[in-house]
Design a protein around this motif. Structure first.
Motif, mmCIF file in Angstrom:
data_model
loop_
_atom_site.group_PDB
_atom_site.id
_atom_site.type_symbol
_atom_site.label_atom_id
_atom_site.label_comp_id
_atom_site.label_asym_id
_atom_site.label_seq_id
_atom_site.Cartn_x
_atom_site.Cartn_y
_atom_site.Cartn_z
ATOM 1 N N ALA A 155 35.101 23.866 -10.052
ATOM 2 C CA ALA A 155 34.870 24.739 -11.199
ATOM 3 C C ALA A 155 33.371 24.830 -11.439
ATOM 4 C CB ALA A 155 35.590 24.221 -12.441
ATOM 5 N N LEU A 156 32.930 25.962 -11.973
ATOM 6 C CA LEU A 156 31.499 26.260 -11.954
ATOM 7 C C LEU A 156 31.064 27.060 -13.174
ATOM 8 C CD1 LEU A 156 28.833 26.477 -10.175
ATOM 9 C CD2 LEU A 156 29.846 28.562 -9.227
ATOM 10 N N THR A 157 29.920 26.690 -13.746
ATOM 11 C CA THR A 157 29.195 27.527 -14.702
ATOM 12 C C THR A 157 27.750 27.621 -14.216
ATOM 13 O OG1 THR A 157 28.476 25.704 -16.144
ATOM 14 C CG2 THR A 157 30.645 26.683 -16.606
ATOM 15 N N GLY A 213 31.526 26.195 -20.925
ATOM 16 C CA GLY A 213 30.547 25.611 -21.827
ATOM 17 C C GLY A 213 30.360 24.138 -21.565
ATOM 18 N N ASN A 214 30.563 23.326 -22.600
ATOM 19 C CA ASN A 214 30.413 21.873 -22.498
ATOM 20 C C ASN A 214 31.749 21.143 -22.417
ATOM 21 O OD1 ASN A 214 27.577 21.927 -22.586
ATOM 22 N ND2 ASN A 214 27.580 21.997 -24.827
ATOM 23 N N PHE A 238 30.739 17.314 -23.284
ATOM 24 C CA PHE A 238 29.375 16.841 -23.053
ATOM 25 C C PHE A 238 28.638 16.786 -24.382
ATOM 26 C CE2 PHE A 238 24.922 17.622 -21.529
ATOM 27 C CZ PHE A 238 24.782 16.420 -20.838
ATOM 28 N N ASP A 239 28.131 15.605 -24.739
ATOM 29 C CA ASP A 239 27.465 15.428 -26.039
ATOM 30 C C ASP A 239 25.950 15.584 -25.950
ATOM 31 O OD1 ASP A 239 26.569 13.116 -24.811
ATOM 32 O OD2 ASP A 239 27.702 11.746 -26.094
ATOM 33 N N LEU A 266 40.641 27.396 -18.568
ATOM 34 C CA LEU A 266 39.989 27.075 -19.837
ATOM 35 C C LEU A 266 39.103 28.230 -20.254
ATOM 36 C CD1 LEU A 266 39.142 24.957 -22.050
ATOM 37 C CD2 LEU A 266 37.347 24.234 -20.449
ATOM 38 N N GLN A 267 39.209 28.600 -21.528
ATOM 39 C CA GLN A 267 38.303 29.565 -22.123
ATOM 40 C C GLN A 267 38.073 29.197 -23.576
ATOM 41 O OE1 GLN A 267 37.987 34.189 -21.656
ATOM 42 N NE2 GLN A 267 39.422 33.772 -23.290
#
Length: 420
Positions: A155-157, A213-214, A238-239, A266-267
């Protein structure tokens, strides 16, 4: 079997008001496709670019090295832009068994590569620069071992890359893990390794991954907490410094061998999770279902269970799941609309906070055993649906279908291209 009578009844009522058809679709075949290539085994789409894996394609004299094809949308439809081959390539690498695509970056899983032992796995990174696709990196797990199959899921952003290794012994045999990379100075750098706090032998944590996103979702489809191989999905956030487990998602009615989490999408604050071997009361074994989970104030909760309005036993509804804005696509690779196991895709739309079935799509030229919907992906109104067992270029040479869910007339519903 679990009770699904009410869900089935409501879905059937919806079916009466919904449409059933082929949508605007364009079938794509590689110009050099051959028997047993399995073109379409994995697919991705981002905007007007599509990526198709052919994990059993031979490279020159190298058997089953694998390849991937890039397609772009032009004024006359989708056309082949590039063919991606790893350098070096090895026999049985199966490059393209899993793929991910974002902007000008293509990530190809090579889960059977022997970089750190037999089938330890790897991932190959390609980037598009000046209209040409170029190999940039080969990633392997920092602690990879034989049999891990690193690259089984991707998975990628723009910022993060997540790679699953479901057969990693972390710490139990085949309990599984997922690795997170960050984009720094034009390259992917290792950041973290994720494992389930309560992971157990044979959970296969990392069989599926999704990121937005995070937030990361990691599927462990053989997890046994509810029942043997009922499955679970883990959510991480992710914090700013590290990834923290936020939740563990399980179906309220999860049962034996449901394999909940074998595919995840996921969205934003919405998760769509496959349980393709769910047994539906009144329908049959392995009819399949998909679950919607929503996050509110950092808390995840199951809000809907989706079943096909015309479900049958062994349809494997939710073989593939994908989300984009207010649209969800869910495939049933064993659906028999065009013959035994020809496959179908179901379209759901979100309205007033609930997801509703709107239509079913089948391949215009679908045949028995095509398994249309083996995999699928969605970006805005452009969808790609895989049928890797089609025989257009020989037995199991494979094909994919580009769907225009907005009804763009520029994409002919009966076109098929071979671009050289």
């Amino acid at each position: 079997m679990k009770s699904g009578a009410l869900l089935k009844a409501l879905s059937c009522l919806t079916l009466l008001m919904a449409s059933h058809g082929e949508a605007n679709q364009q079938k794509l075949l590689p110009h050099d496709g051959k028997a047993e290539d399995s073109f379409g085994f994995s697919v991705a789409v981002d905007g007007t670019t599509a990526l198709v894996g052919a994990f059993k394609a031979d490279t020159k004299t190298i058997q089953n090295a694998g390849a991937a094809y890039v397609y772009a949308l032009g004024s006359n439809g989708w056309y082949q832009q590039a063919k991606l081959i790893a350098e070096p390539a090895f026999s049985e690498d199966t490059l393209g068994g899993n793929v991910a695509l974002k902007n000008n970056m293509a990530i190809l899983g090579v889960s059977r590569r022997d970089s750190r032992g037999k089938d330890s796995g790897a991932v190959v990174v390609f980037e598009k620069q000046a209209e040409a696709w170029t190999q940039k990196q080969i990633l392997t797990a920092i602690d990879g071992k034989a049999g891990d199959v690193f690259g089984q899921s991707i998975a990628l952003t723009e910022r993060f890359l997540v790679i699953g290794a479901p057969h990693s012994d972390a710490p139990h045999k085949d309990s599984g893990s997922a690795y997170v990379y960050t984009r720094e100075n034009g390259a992917w750098q290792y950041q973290a390794k994720l494992t389930a706090k309560d992971g157990a032998e044979d959970d296969l944590f990392g069989i599926s991954v999704a990121i937005d996103g995070n937030t990361i979702l990691v599927g462990a489809d053989l997890h046994d907490e509810i029942a043997q191989e009922a499955g679970a999905v883990y959510a991480y956030e992710f914090d700013g410094k590290q990834w923290q487990q936020q939740a563990k998602l399980m179906a309220k009615d999860g049962g034996h061998t449901d394999i909940f989490g074998v595919r995840v999408a996921l969205q934003g604050n919405t998760a769509l999770i496959s349980a393709r071997r769910d047994d539906i009361d009144g329908v049959g074994v392995d009819a399949g279902s998909a679950y919607i989970f929503e996050r509110t104030d950092g808390k995840w909760a199951q809000t809907q269970k989706l079943v096909a309005p015309d479900a049958h036993a062994d349809d494997r509804f939710a073989r593939g799941v994908t989300l984009s804005k207010d649209t969800a696509l869910i495939s049933a690779m064993h659906h028999d609309a065009n013959g035994s196991n020809a496959g179908a895709v179901y379209v759901y739309k979100k309205h007033l906070g609930q997801w509703h079935y709107t239509s079913k799509i089948v391949a215009k030229d679908g045949k028995a055993d095509d398994k249309f919907g083996w995999n699928l992906a969605l970006s805005n109104h452009h969808a790609i649906v895989a049928a890797p067992l089609r025989d257009d270029n020989g037995n199991s040479s494979g094909a994919v279908y580009m769907l225009d869910l907005a009804g763009n007339a520029a994409i002919a519903s009966n076109s098929s291209e071979k671009i050289k």
